[in-house]
Motif scaffolding. Structure first.
Motif, short mmCIF file in Angstrom:
data_model
loop_
_atom_site.label_atom_id
_atom_site.label_comp_id
_atom_site.label_asym_id
_atom_site.label_seq_id
_atom_site.Cartn_x
_atom_site.Cartn_y
_atom_site.Cartn_z
N ALA A 37 -28.76 -38.44 20.81
CA ALA A 37 -29.72 -36.85 20.42
C ALA A 37 -29.90 -36.82 19.27
N LEU A 38 -28.67 -37.30 18.30
CA LEU A 38 -28.63 -37.25 16.94
C LEU A 38 -28.46 -38.38 16.22
N ASN A 57 -10.77 -49.17 26.39
CA ASN A 57 -11.32 -48.24 27.04
C ASN A 57 -12.67 -47.72 26.70
N PRO A 58 -13.76 -48.81 26.84
CA PRO A 58 -15.09 -48.29 26.19
C PRO A 58 -15.79 -47.01 26.96
N GLN A 59 -15.29 -46.90 28.43
CA GLN A 59 -15.86 -45.68 28.94
C GLN A 59 -15.24 -44.39 28.73
N ALA A 60 -14.05 -44.46 28.27
CA ALA A 60 -13.37 -43.05 27.66
C ALA A 60 -14.07 -42.81 26.30
N ALA A 61 -14.08 -43.84 25.36
CA ALA A 61 -14.63 -43.74 24.24
C ALA A 61 -16.24 -43.14 24.34
N LEU A 62 -16.96 -43.67 25.02
CA LEU A 62 -18.29 -43.14 25.18
C LEU A 62 -18.24 -41.65 25.63
N LEU A 65 -17.66 -39.69 22.55
CA LEU A 65 -18.77 -39.62 21.69
C LEU A 65 -19.75 -38.74 22.48
N ASP A 66 -19.95 -38.46 23.65
CA ASP A 66 -20.89 -37.45 24.34
C ASP A 66 -20.17 -35.99 24.01
N LEU A 73 -24.28 -30.36 18.79
CA LEU A 73 -25.41 -29.72 19.02
C LEU A 73 -25.22 -28.30 19.30
N ARG A 74 -23.99 -28.03 19.84
CA ARG A 74 -23.80 -26.55 20.20
C ARG A 74 -23.69 -25.92 18.75
N ARG A 75 -22.85 -26.21 17.98
CA ARG A 75 -22.74 -25.86 16.49
C ARG A 75 -24.00 -25.61 15.73
#
Length: 86
Positions: A37-38, A57-62, A65-66, A73-75
């Protein structure tokens, strides 16, 4: 939601060849960046990827990042009205 929405956060100028840095990223990270989104810099994304253990562990890294992107985005106040959880 559109990609790379305009942010109220301060932008930064980057040093070096950004496209070369992007091309050197792992394929999973490049895919994530293409739907982010950014507008992330390759260096910022790579730093989070490495700290989260993306090589092992690519899934944990993704997921990390999310989470970082959602917090940003909240900030920035951009999450209101676009269907993302608060």
């Amino acid at each position: 939601m559109g990609r790379n929405i305009k942010s109220n956060l301060r932008g930064r100028r980057r040093q070096g060849n950004v496209m070369q840095a992007y091309d050197a990223l792992p394929p999973e990270l490049r895919r994530w960046l293409s739907t982010a989104a950014l507008p992330w810099s390759p260096a910022s994304a790579r730093g989070i990827w490495r700290k989260a253990g993306g090589a092992k562990n690519p899934q944990a890294a993704l997921e990390r990042l999310d989470a970082v992107e959602a917090a940003t985005l909240r900030r920035d106040g951009l999450m209101q009205g676009i269907g993302l959880p608060n």
